[in-house]
Design a protein around this motif. Structure first.
Motif, PDB file in Angstrom:
ATOM      1  N   TRP A  24       0.831  -1.204   0.000  1.00  0.00           N
ATOM      2  CA  TRP A  24       0.000   0.000   0.000  1.00  0.00           C
ATOM      3  C   TRP A  24       0.862   1.249   0.000  1.00  0.00           C
ATOM      4  CZ3 TRP A  24      -1.888   4.197   3.000  1.00  0.00           C
ATOM      5  CH2 TRP A  24      -3.161   4.658   2.662  1.00  0.00           C
ATOM      6  N   ALA A  25       2.033   1.177   0.628  1.00  0.00           N
ATOM      7  CA  ALA A  25       2.915   2.340   0.722  1.00  0.00           C
ATOM      8  C   ALA A  25       3.739   2.553  -0.541  1.00  0.00           C
ATOM      9  CB  ALA A  25       3.856   2.184   1.909  1.00  0.00           C
ATOM     10  N   THR A  26       3.757   1.575  -1.412  1.00  0.00           N
ATOM     11  CA  THR A  26       4.589   1.715  -2.608  1.00  0.00           C
ATOM     12  C   THR A  26       3.759   2.047  -3.841  1.00  0.00           C
ATOM     13  OG1 THR A  26       4.590  -0.714  -2.776  1.00  0.00           O
ATOM     14  CG2 THR A  26       6.500   0.324  -1.744  1.00  0.00           C
ATOM     15  N   ASP A  27       2.883   1.127  -4.268  1.00  0.00           N
ATOM     16  CA  ASP A  27       2.180   1.417  -5.527  1.00  0.00           C
ATOM     17  C   ASP A  27       0.728   0.970  -5.536  1.00  0.00           C
ATOM     18  OD1 ASP A  27       2.509  -1.294  -5.541  1.00  0.00           O
ATOM     19  OD2 ASP A  27       3.552  -1.408  -7.466  1.00  0.00           O
ATOM     20  N   GLU A  28       0.114   0.792  -4.358  1.00  0.00           N
ATOM     21  CA  GLU A  28      -1.248   0.272  -4.341  1.00  0.00           C
ATOM     22  C   GLU A  28      -2.257   1.228  -3.724  1.00  0.00           C
ATOM     23  OE1 GLU A  28      -0.472  -4.538  -4.516  1.00  0.00           O
ATOM     24  OE2 GLU A  28      -1.390  -3.685  -2.715  1.00  0.00           O
ATOM     25  N   THR A  29      -1.993   2.516  -3.786  1.00  0.00           N
ATOM     26  CA  THR A  29      -3.014   3.469  -3.388  1.00  0.00           C
ATOM     27  C   THR A  29      -2.844   4.748  -4.186  1.00  0.00           C
ATOM     28  OG1 THR A  29      -4.181   4.445  -1.498  1.00  0.00           O
ATOM     29  CG2 THR A  29      -1.773   4.572  -1.464  1.00  0.00           C
ATOM     30  N   HIS A  30      -3.663   5.732  -3.883  1.00  0.00           N
ATOM     31  CA  HIS A  30      -3.665   6.978  -4.639  1.00  0.00           C
ATOM     32  C   HIS A  30      -2.632   7.945  -4.069  1.00  0.00           C
ATOM     33  CE1 HIS A  30      -6.552   9.157  -1.694  1.00  0.00           C
ATOM     34  NE2 HIS A  30      -6.072   8.086  -1.101  1.00  0.00           N
ATOM     35  N   ASP A  31      -2.458   9.060  -4.772  1.00  0.00           N
ATOM     36  CA  ASP A  31      -1.381   9.985  -4.443  1.00  0.00           C
ATOM     37  C   ASP A  31      -1.559  10.629  -3.068  1.00  0.00           C
ATOM     38  OD1 ASP A  31       0.981  11.628  -5.249  1.00  0.00           O
ATOM     39  OD2 ASP A  31      -0.463  13.254  -5.045  1.00  0.00           O
ATOM     40  N   PHE A  32      -2.776  11.048  -2.743  1.00  0.00           N
ATOM     41  CA  PHE A  32      -3.007  11.804  -1.501  1.00  0.00           C
ATOM     42  C   PHE A  32      -2.487  11.049  -0.281  1.00  0.00           C
ATOM     43  CE2 PHE A  32      -6.262  12.852   1.914  1.00  0.00           C
ATOM     44  CZ  PHE A  32      -5.628  14.010   2.318  1.00  0.00           C
ATOM     45  N   GLU A  33      -2.762   9.743  -0.200  1.00  0.00           N
ATOM     46  CA  GLU A  33      -2.369   8.965   0.976  1.00  0.00           C
ATOM     47  C   GLU A  33      -1.127   8.111   0.745  1.00  0.00           C
ATOM     48  OE1 GLU A  33      -5.944   7.631   3.573  1.00  0.00           O
ATOM     49  OE2 GLU A  33      -6.679   7.604   1.511  1.00  0.00           O
ATOM     50  N   SER A  34      -0.448   8.324  -0.361  1.00  0.00           N
ATOM     51  CA  SER A  34       0.676   7.445  -0.708  1.00  0.00           C
ATOM     52  C   SER A  34       1.830   7.528   0.281  1.00  0.00           C
ATOM     53  CB  SER A  34       1.175   7.759  -2.126  1.00  0.00           C
ATOM     54  OG  SER A  34       1.650   9.099  -2.214  1.00  0.00           O
ATOM     55  N   GLN A  35       1.895   8.614   1.062  1.00  0.00           N
ATOM     56  CA  GLN A  35       2.937   8.728   2.079  1.00  0.00           C
ATOM     57  C   GLN A  35       2.358   8.927   3.486  1.00  0.00           C
ATOM     58  OE1 GLN A  35       6.440  11.075   1.033  1.00  0.00           O
ATOM     59  NE2 GLN A  35       5.837  11.041  -1.126  1.00  0.00           N
ATOM     60  N   TYR A  36       1.086   8.610   3.625  1.00  0.00           N
ATOM     61  CA  TYR A  36       0.401   8.702   4.917  1.00  0.00           C
ATOM     62  C   TYR A  36       1.095   7.831   5.967  1.00  0.00           C
ATOM     63  CZ  TYR A  36      -3.981   9.179   7.714  1.00  0.00           C
ATOM     64  OH  TYR A  36      -4.937   9.462   8.652  1.00  0.00           O
ATOM     65  N   LEU A  37       1.594   6.668   5.542  1.00  0.00           N
ATOM     66  CA  LEU A  37       2.196   5.733   6.491  1.00  0.00           C
ATOM     67  C   LEU A  37       3.517   6.236   7.055  1.00  0.00           C
ATOM     68  CD1 LEU A  37       1.440   2.272   4.836  1.00  0.00           C
ATOM     69  CD2 LEU A  37       0.032   3.656   6.373  1.00  0.00           C
ATOM     70  N   GLY A  61     -15.198  -3.132  -2.683  1.00  0.00           N
ATOM     71  CA  GLY A  61     -15.613  -2.586  -3.967  1.00  0.00           C
ATOM     72  C   GLY A  61     -14.551  -2.848  -5.017  1.00  0.00           C
ATOM     73  N   LEU A  62     -14.953  -3.309  -6.169  1.00  0.00           N
ATOM     74  CA  LEU A  62     -13.984  -3.672  -7.201  1.00  0.00           C
ATOM     75  C   LEU A  62     -13.397  -2.462  -7.912  1.00  0.00           C
ATOM     76  CD1 LEU A  62     -15.663  -6.860  -8.750  1.00  0.00           C
ATOM     77  CD2 LEU A  62     -13.712  -6.726  -7.184  1.00  0.00           C
ATOM     78  N   ASP A  63     -14.012  -1.285  -7.759  1.00  0.00           N
ATOM     79  CA  ASP A  63     -13.488  -0.073  -8.386  1.00  0.00           C
ATOM     80  C   ASP A  63     -12.719   0.792  -7.391  1.00  0.00           C
ATOM     81  OD1 ASP A  63     -14.693  -0.892 -10.709  1.00  0.00           O
ATOM     82  OD2 ASP A  63     -16.380   0.503 -10.578  1.00  0.00           O
ATOM     83  N   ASP A  64     -12.351   0.228  -6.269  1.00  0.00           N
ATOM     84  CA  ASP A  64     -11.674   0.976  -5.209  1.00  0.00           C
ATOM     85  C   ASP A  64     -10.211   1.196  -5.578  1.00  0.00           C
ATOM     86  OD1 ASP A  64     -10.685   2.026  -2.829  1.00  0.00           O
ATOM     87  OD2 ASP A  64     -11.796   0.633  -1.569  1.00  0.00           O
ATOM     88  N   VAL A  65      -9.802   2.466  -5.727  1.00  0.00           N
ATOM     89  CA  VAL A  65      -8.401   2.780  -6.016  1.00  0.00           C
ATOM     90  C   VAL A  65      -7.658   3.228  -4.768  1.00  0.00           C
ATOM     91  CG1 VAL A  65      -8.906   3.391  -8.417  1.00  0.00           C
ATOM     92  CG2 VAL A  65      -8.937   5.178  -6.659  1.00  0.00           C
ATOM     93  N   ILE A  66      -8.367   3.390  -3.652  1.00  0.00           N
ATOM     94  CA  ILE A  66      -7.731   3.784  -2.395  1.00  0.00           C
ATOM     95  C   ILE A  66      -7.258   2.545  -1.641  1.00  0.00           C
ATOM     96  CG2 ILE A  66      -8.107   4.914  -0.168  1.00  0.00           C
ATOM     97  CD1 ILE A  66     -10.071   6.791  -1.606  1.00  0.00           C
ATOM     98  N   CYS A  67      -8.150   1.599  -1.445  1.00  0.00           N
ATOM     99  CA  CYS A  67      -7.801   0.289  -0.877  1.00  0.00           C
ATOM    100  C   CYS A  67      -8.210  -0.755  -1.918  1.00  0.00           C
ATOM    101  CB  CYS A  67      -8.520   0.067   0.442  1.00  0.00           C
ATOM    102  SG  CYS A  67      -8.026   1.196   1.760  1.00  0.00           S
ATOM    103  N   PRO A  68      -7.338  -1.052  -2.865  1.00  0.00           N
ATOM    104  CA  PRO A  68      -7.723  -1.859  -4.028  1.00  0.00           C
ATOM    105  C   PRO A  68      -8.020  -3.309  -3.673  1.00  0.00           C
ATOM    106  CG  PRO A  68      -5.367  -1.463  -4.024  1.00  0.00           C
ATOM    107  CD  PRO A  68      -5.937  -0.627  -2.916  1.00  0.00           C
TER     108      PRO A  68
END
Length: 665
Positions: free
Chosen positions: A545-558, A593-600
């Motif tokens: 999730w921290a590398t390439d499996e979420t959107h830009d806004f939360e990509s460095q939240y961790l 959800g299958l269209d979820d790009v935040i938590c795919p």
């Protein structure tokens, strides 16, 4: 005599369809001419967001028919998706973002035969072009807003600027006709707020790895005739201060909420100074929040009035609408039953309009007349769909967790006018972990909660450490402790309810969505408190999730929630539920959800591959057309009924009024 019935077996008029039809609430208020407009959920219309206007006769009218969906995808969570203006002799003009293609459209609803016409082009690059927080400038023939532009295929190939879009439609097929007002030195920006004399613009900006509740800055620029803003400079903010909102007062001073003191306070910089060190707190020393987490661009916790007074949403835990006199610091709250106000406010003359709810009423449009102090519901009025006797009575509780820390929670005991429980039985309880995790659960009527409590299953909503509404120190308890503090706090509340004889210790469950889904999954993997769990569109693998499996806004939240990946890679592995599937023994339900790009969905799929052959009862339901946060009525109905079936099977409750969930091993 009221009959006796075992907990969980009670009949209830609140079925899943009723709960689903009342999901969501009014949002994004504005005033067009003398009319109040807002967006409203339509679960039975495919989950679209309708744009609604309140007519002079008090009737509500949908401005756009289905399938028009007034919703922005900027930062994926969106933001203010529309702006409107009344033109003398011509009626209203509205500009809005349409969810399906994310283009801006202009529409004149009172013009016979008019149809929405596109103002912006479609881009085939990555996630395309997206728009939010529009500010209409009809005198210049433009609308100013946030532009989110993808520059490549990756979710982080994105830039954001403030841009001016021509209202004549000349940019509909020509990206070059969009005039950029700011540069892209900052990763994130909000829409501009124009000074009363029109010469200056202010906005909020921030950069990775900080989130907007960590550190933001107020930027100030001079408006030019046809070029970008000039002499751009920061006027507030720093490396450890969050500014949540900025607005201009009628006298030209700059108002903003900042948390330098540990609470989001309302502050002012006078027009002759506009200097960072010249700030003045307007309501100091109250130890409560006058702002919140900026998940959505355009959120508003305060609005200045023409009189010089300021409407504010404030509070600790719960919120209230108040009127602040900035000269004296006097704050007078509006009368009424409401315990939660959403961060959307509109003002019109002496009137303030907001969206509010209470434990006995759903969100409705409320107007405050500042001259008389009178409040009244003017739109989307609460109408009890069932006898209110079936609603739960919440208890506001503070529990003690590890290290003697306070944990805030709302407890909803089982309640029904039709049944009483046996004297020798304790009720099952489900612990609800909210999303975010930088967020909180509000004290409001929620028919999903009533769906369970009216059947004899209690609910405990936990505002675990990391939640907002209790000051910066409380929300920073989660810094580098995600998967620890949130899990411990939820478990502490569950255990306390069992220890005091409120809940059956053998019939405890946990449930959450998004970040709450993470907390639920980690809880099942690291504690033995719960007999089962419902995990909804979760994060399950931190490293991916921290590398390439979420959107830009939360990509460095961790970086703040867990720690820098480069420095503590082992922590990402050790805390991830996918690493510890061997420890999960309790049944669980997984909804995605299958269209979820935040938590795919790929996270759920890998998790289930790891669970294969472990002989743990579970079910996985994936929904086509759903993203992050379910919006369609049929989805919510199936999800709620599946969840109830999980609890019934796990807790030994006989229910035949919902389809039996097939649990596989």
């Amino acid at each position: 005599m009221v009959p006796t019935g075992a907990y969980g077996t009670w009949p209830s008029p609140i079925d899943a369809a009723l709960a689903a039809s009342h999901d969501g609430h009014p949002e994004y208020l504005g005033v067009v001419g003398d009319e109040v407009w807002w967006t409203a959920p339509r679960p039975v219309e495919g989950g679209r967001r309708a744009l609604v206007r309140l007519r002079a006769d008090g009737g509500e009218e949908s401005v756009l028919p289905a399938p028009w969906n007034v919703r922005s995808r900027v930062m994926e969570y969106g933001g203010m998706p529309w702006a409107g203006a009344h033109r003398e002799g011509q009626g209203p003009l509205v500009v809005f973002a349409h969810f399906a293609d994310q283009r801006l459209y202009a529409y004149e609803p009172d013009l016979p035969g008019a149809e929405p016409r596109p103002l912006t082009p479609v881009s085939a690059v990555g996630g395309g072009l997206r728009w939010a927080d529009p500010q209409l400038r009809p005198e210049r023939g433009e609308v100013w807003c946030v532009l989110e532009e993808f520059t490549g295929p990756a979710s982080t190939d994105v830039r954001r600027v403030i841009a001016a879009v021509p209202l004549d439609g000349s940019a509909a097929g020509d990206r070059s006709a969009v005039r950029e007002l700011s540069d892209d030195r900052h990763r994130f920006v909000t829409g501009p707020r124009l000074s009363p004399d029109g010469t200056r613009a202010a906005w909020i900006a921030w950069d990775h790895p900080r989130m907007p509740w960590d550190a933001t800055a107020v930027m100030l620029g001079e408006v030019t005739e046809n070029g970008p803003f000039a002499a751009v400079r920061p006027v507030t903010g720093g490396s450890d201060e969050s500014v949540a909102q900025v607005e201009w007062a009628p006298d030209g001073s700059l108002l903003f909420t900042a948390d330098r003191t540990g609470w989001w306070e309302l502050q002012r910089i006078t027009s002759d100074a506009l200097d960072f060190d010249a700030r003045t707190p307007l309501c100091p020393g109250r130890s409560e929040e006058f702002g919140g987490p900026l998940w959505k661009v355009g959120s508003q916790w305060f609005r200045p009035l023409e009189s010089g007074l300021i409407a504010v949403i404030h509070g600790t835990g719960a919120t209230a609408l108040g009127i602040l006199d900035p000269e004296t610091g006097e704050l007078v709250d509006a009368a009424g039953p409401w315990s939660e106000w959403t961060p959307t406010l509109a003002v019109h003359g002496d009137r303030v309009i907001g969206v509010a709810a209470s434990p006995r009423s759903a969100y409705e449009i409320v107007e405050l007349d500042t001259r008389t102090g009178r409040t009244r519901v003017i739109g989307s009025p609460h109408d009890d769909p069932v006898d209110p006797a079936y609603y739960p009575e919440p208890q506001i509780r503070i529990f003690t967790g590890p290290d003697h820390r306070e944990i805030h929670a709302h407890i909803y005991p089982p309640h029904s006018p039709d049944r009483v429980a046996p004297d020798d039985e304790l009720p099952p309880y489900v612990v609800w972990a909210h999303g975010g995790p930088t967020g909180r659960a509000g004290l409001v009527l929620d028919l999903e909660i009533a769906y369970f409590t009216s059947r004899g299953i209690g609910v405990a909503e936990v505002n675990y450490g990391g939640s907002t509404g209790y000051g910066r120190e409380y929300r920073e308890r989660l810094r580098e402790q995600w998967g620890v503090v949130d899990v411990e706090d939820c478990a502490a509340v569950a255990q306390a309810l069992a220890d005091e004889g409120t809940a059956d210790p053998d019939r405890l469950a946990i449930r959450g969505g998004s970040a709450g889904g993470w907390t639920a999954a980690v809880s099942l993997a690291t504690t033995d408190v719960y007999a089962c769990g419902t995990i909804i569109y979760p994060i399950l693998d931190l490293r991916s999730w921290a590398t390439d499996e979420t959107h830009d806004f939360e990509s460095q939240y961790l970086e703040s929630l867990v720690g820098p990946l480069a420095e503590v890679p082992g922590r990402y592995r050790d805390r991830s539920p996918i690493t510890h599937v061997d420890r999960i023994t309790a049944p669980f339900l997984l909804l995605q959800g299958l269209d979820d790009v935040i938590c795919p969905p790929v996270q759920c799929e890998r998790f289930l591959e790891q669970m294969a052959g472990r002989q743990v009862a579970h079910a996985y339901i994936a929904f086509e057309g759903e993203g992050h946060g379910f919006r369609r009525a049929d989805t919510m109905i199936r999800g709620l009924e599946a969840e109830l079936s999980l609890y019934a099977q796990t807790f030994g409750i006989d229910r035949t009024d919902v389809p039996q969930l097939e649990l596989r091993k």
